[in-house]
Design a protein around this motif. Sequence first.
Motif, PDB file in Angstrom:
ATOM      1  N   SER A 166     -12.768 -38.481  -3.297  1.00  0.00           N
ATOM      2  CA  SER A 166     -13.904 -37.559  -3.419  1.00  0.00           C
ATOM      3  C   SER A 166     -15.213 -38.322  -3.354  1.00  0.00           C
ATOM      4  O   SER A 166     -15.290 -39.507  -3.681  1.00  0.00           O
ATOM      5  N   LEU A 167     -16.245 -37.627  -2.961  1.00  0.00           N
ATOM      6  CA  LEU A 167     -17.579 -38.219  -2.834  1.00  0.00           C
ATOM      7  C   LEU A 167     -18.470 -37.741  -3.961  1.00  0.00           C
ATOM      8  O   LEU A 167     -18.130 -36.861  -4.728  1.00  0.00           O
ATOM      9  N   GLY A 168     -19.682 -38.288  -4.006  1.00  0.00           N
ATOM     10  CA  GLY A 168     -20.684 -37.806  -4.947  1.00  0.00           C
ATOM     11  C   GLY A 168     -20.571 -38.423  -6.327  1.00  0.00           C
ATOM     12  O   GLY A 168     -20.971 -37.821  -7.296  1.00  0.00           O
ATOM     13  N   ALA A 194     -26.613 -35.367 -10.241  1.00  0.00           N
ATOM     14  CA  ALA A 194     -26.089 -35.113  -8.904  1.00  0.00           C
ATOM     15  C   ALA A 194     -25.931 -33.612  -8.691  1.00  0.00           C
ATOM     16  O   ALA A 194     -25.979 -32.829  -9.646  1.00  0.00           O
ATOM     17  N   ASP A 195     -25.752 -33.225  -7.434  1.00  0.00           N
ATOM     18  CA  ASP A 195     -25.441 -31.824  -7.146  1.00  0.00           C
ATOM     19  C   ASP A 195     -24.083 -31.453  -7.706  1.00  0.00           C
ATOM     20  O   ASP A 195     -23.861 -30.318  -8.146  1.00  0.00           O
ATOM     21  N   SER A 196     -23.131 -32.402  -7.660  1.00  0.00           N
ATOM     22  CA  SER A 196     -21.776 -32.152  -8.155  1.00  0.00           C
ATOM     23  C   SER A 196     -21.087 -33.486  -8.345  1.00  0.00           C
ATOM     24  O   SER A 196     -21.567 -34.536  -7.890  1.00  0.00           O
ATOM     25  N   ILE A 233     -25.152 -34.424 -18.170  1.00  0.00           N
ATOM     26  CA  ILE A 233     -25.099 -33.939 -16.784  1.00  0.00           C
ATOM     27  C   ILE A 233     -26.410 -33.239 -16.449  1.00  0.00           C
ATOM     28  O   ILE A 233     -26.898 -32.407 -17.226  1.00  0.00           O
ATOM     29  N   THR A 234     -26.966 -33.558 -15.290  1.00  0.00           N
ATOM     30  CA  THR A 234     -28.177 -32.890 -14.793  1.00  0.00           C
ATOM     31  C   THR A 234     -27.962 -32.536 -13.331  1.00  0.00           C
ATOM     32  O   THR A 234     -27.671 -33.414 -12.512  1.00  0.00           O
ATOM     33  N   GLY A 294     -23.679 -27.812  -9.504  1.00  0.00           N
ATOM     34  CA  GLY A 294     -24.846 -26.954  -9.690  1.00  0.00           C
ATOM     35  C   GLY A 294     -24.606 -25.596  -9.054  1.00  0.00           C
ATOM     36  O   GLY A 294     -24.231 -25.520  -7.884  1.00  0.00           O
ATOM     37  N   THR A 295     -24.797 -24.526  -9.823  1.00  0.00           N
ATOM     38  CA  THR A 295     -24.548 -23.167  -9.350  1.00  0.00           C
ATOM     39  C   THR A 295     -25.849 -22.384  -9.382  1.00  0.00           C
ATOM     40  O   THR A 295     -26.499 -22.320 -10.429  1.00  0.00           O
TER      41      THR A 295
END
Length: 455
Positions: A17-19, A41-43, A65-66, A146-147
Amino acid sequence: MMPLDCIWGVSLFLSLSLGWTKAQQPNYTRPVFQCGGDLVADSGFVGSEGFPSYYKPNSKCTWRITVPEGNLVTLTFRIFDLEADSQCRYDYLDVYNGHSNLVQKLGRFCGTFRPGTLISTTNKMMLEMVSDEENQGRGFVAYFSGTPPYVHDQQFCGEKFTKAQGEIKTPNWPDKKYPAGASCSWLITVEPDMIIQVKFDKFALEVDSYCRFDYVAFFNGGEKDDSRLIGKYCGDETPEPIISTGNVLLVQFVSDLSVTSDGFLAHYTSIRRGSPDSRASTRTIPQKPAPERPATTPQPPVPTTKLVPPPPPEPTVRAKPVKPTRSRTQGASSLCPKACKRDGTIKTSFCASEFVITGKVTSVTPGPRGSLNINVSLLKAYKAGRLTITQVGETMSVKLVSQCRKCPLLRRGANHILMGQVDEDGRGIVAPGAFVAPYRAAHHKLLMNISKQRC
């Protein structure tokens, strides 16, 4: 514990997986989870230190987490394997709605039962994992992302009430179903000498035996770490009135990102401490269960004609310091009658009891002052109220205290109907005259019919 092939399969998936963020630096084969860090991160994934190896003893790790501004944090658990305890006192994971332990706690989790999806109300979330010196598990792995908020923020609701009475309802009530991904909190504070009663007018949430997906939960106390769970409810059967022990009550409603239902409408009122209404039952009608798993299919009682002597302590269970049994069990030896006899019928005992369950007695050990400590593998709870039910994998268990060693009669390895009261620590108290009887499959229909009648 989690099977190794499952753990390594997840590990391989994560390694591709990435990120990954600063707190989760990968090596050449799989990601290396560290003790805490800032995940911006975005996810991405977050996991306990050293996963899939056992986490360290006597540790405390904090992850902040942000996700991008304007988004919400959605946290979905993939693996969860911490030491099990009915009150999560030893090893546990706390999740907070922000970057501080002074904000709303979204939940405390332990054992091997995977929590449902958690959603923050801002772009920040904090995880804090604590372990003691013994009995480590494999830990956890969760995916965060992030949703974007839903239109008009209908999935977020709640209010701080200070009036003596008010109304609580799910988003969209009564026009349409509540939205997926809802997260709502109502904090009710009334006069110091009053307590709070909540009555449901309508109730329809997604059905699940363990209320993992959509649920409403009630806590004595406020939004900080001193709040204590009263109960967690879902399904399509209306709970009986909920009554707080003090003048502050926190109500939380959560729905996941899939199935929704009509929701609920409830009214709260403040009542004077010690009044007849304040002594009314806080018991709830159990939720309509999902289809029974084969493992919980009732079996005929083990044929036996005498009490099995208490077995020695199981080697896999460590001795934890526990609070002494409260005054209800003190002097229990003087409570034992000359002959064991139930005080009422199955119907009258059902109405008079705070809990009514069926299950297999898995262990019976001596307790203080002539009492017995009883572990029960749960088949079904017809009334639970404040009774603590421990989730270990897909198995549910209950701890009971019998005030008299010889009465009522309990046979280790046999299935029973068990009724009684609940002490302040969430343990079931079985008095000598309580309704206890061998359980057979035919009893299920009778107990269900009684649970639907008014007492």
